[in-house]
Scaffold this active site. Structure first.
Site, PDB file in Angstrom:
ATOM      1  N   GLY A  91     -39.470 -11.756  85.866  1.00  0.00           N
ATOM      2  CA  GLY A  91     -39.181 -12.922  85.076  1.00  0.00           C
ATOM      3  C   GLY A  91     -40.009 -13.798  84.853  1.00  0.00           C
ATOM      4  N   CYS A  92     -41.043 -13.785  85.689  1.00  0.00           N
ATOM      5  CA  CYS A  92     -42.021 -14.632  85.587  1.00  0.00           C
ATOM      6  C   CYS A  92     -43.366 -14.071  84.889  1.00  0.00           C
ATOM      7  CB  CYS A  92     -42.513 -15.037  86.890  1.00  0.00           C
ATOM      8  SG  CYS A  92     -41.212 -16.127  87.771  1.00  0.00           S
ATOM      9  N   GLU A  93     -43.944 -15.170  83.977  1.00  0.00           N
ATOM     10  CA  GLU A  93     -45.169 -14.513  83.317  1.00  0.00           C
ATOM     11  C   GLU A  93     -46.377 -14.286  84.376  1.00  0.00           C
ATOM     12  OE1 GLU A  93     -46.634 -16.777  79.856  1.00  0.00           O
ATOM     13  OE2 GLU A  93     -44.684 -16.273  78.759  1.00  0.00           O
TER      14      GLU A  93
END
Length: 136
Positions: A50-52
């Site tokens: 969910g993190c770039e």
């Protein structure tokens, strides 16, 4: 919810910053103070999705209190993670679940710099913390 001494120190340090450049420099310094993760901890199982940017999170329970360690490839995100960790260290899982991230970063004067993707990433980290500390 009362703040830990390190969280209060963070608030005081950021309150003294007048401009974004000062805050950005301070943010980088906080990121450099992040306790490094062992290479062995940088596994797919510890990765926060969910993190770039790539972010890893590990949790240990010490004398009934949760302690987190996190790392990221991105310098700015390391600073944000350091500030998140300073806010959550030692909190019981019930308070972790209730933590208002936006409010914390607003108090630090950093909310405007949280892009939607960074904000989502930090929420994913907080969610992962709640999963790690939650029952079962």
């Amino acid at each position: 919810m009362s703040l830990s001494a390190p969280a209060q120190q963070a608030l005081q340090a950021f309150a003294q910053c007048q401009a974004w450049e000062q805050r950005a420099r301070l943010l980088m310094q906080w990121g450099e103070q992040l306790e490094p993760l062992d290479h062995a901890d940088k596994t797919e199982a510890n990765r926060v999705h969910g993190c770039e940017s790539r972010v890893w999170l590990v949790a240990d329970q010490v004398e009934g209190q949760w302690r987190f360690k996190a790392s990221s490839d991105a310098r700015l995100l390391r600073g944000l993670l350091a500030l998140l960790l300073v806010r959550v260290q030692g909190l019981p899982s019930t308070q972790l679940a209730e933590l208002d991230l936006r409010d914390w970063f607003t108090q630090l004067g950093l909310a405007r710099q949280l892009s939607p993707s960074r904000s989502n990433g930090l929420h994913a980290v907080l969610l992962r913390m709640a999963q790690l500390t939650g029952p079962g």
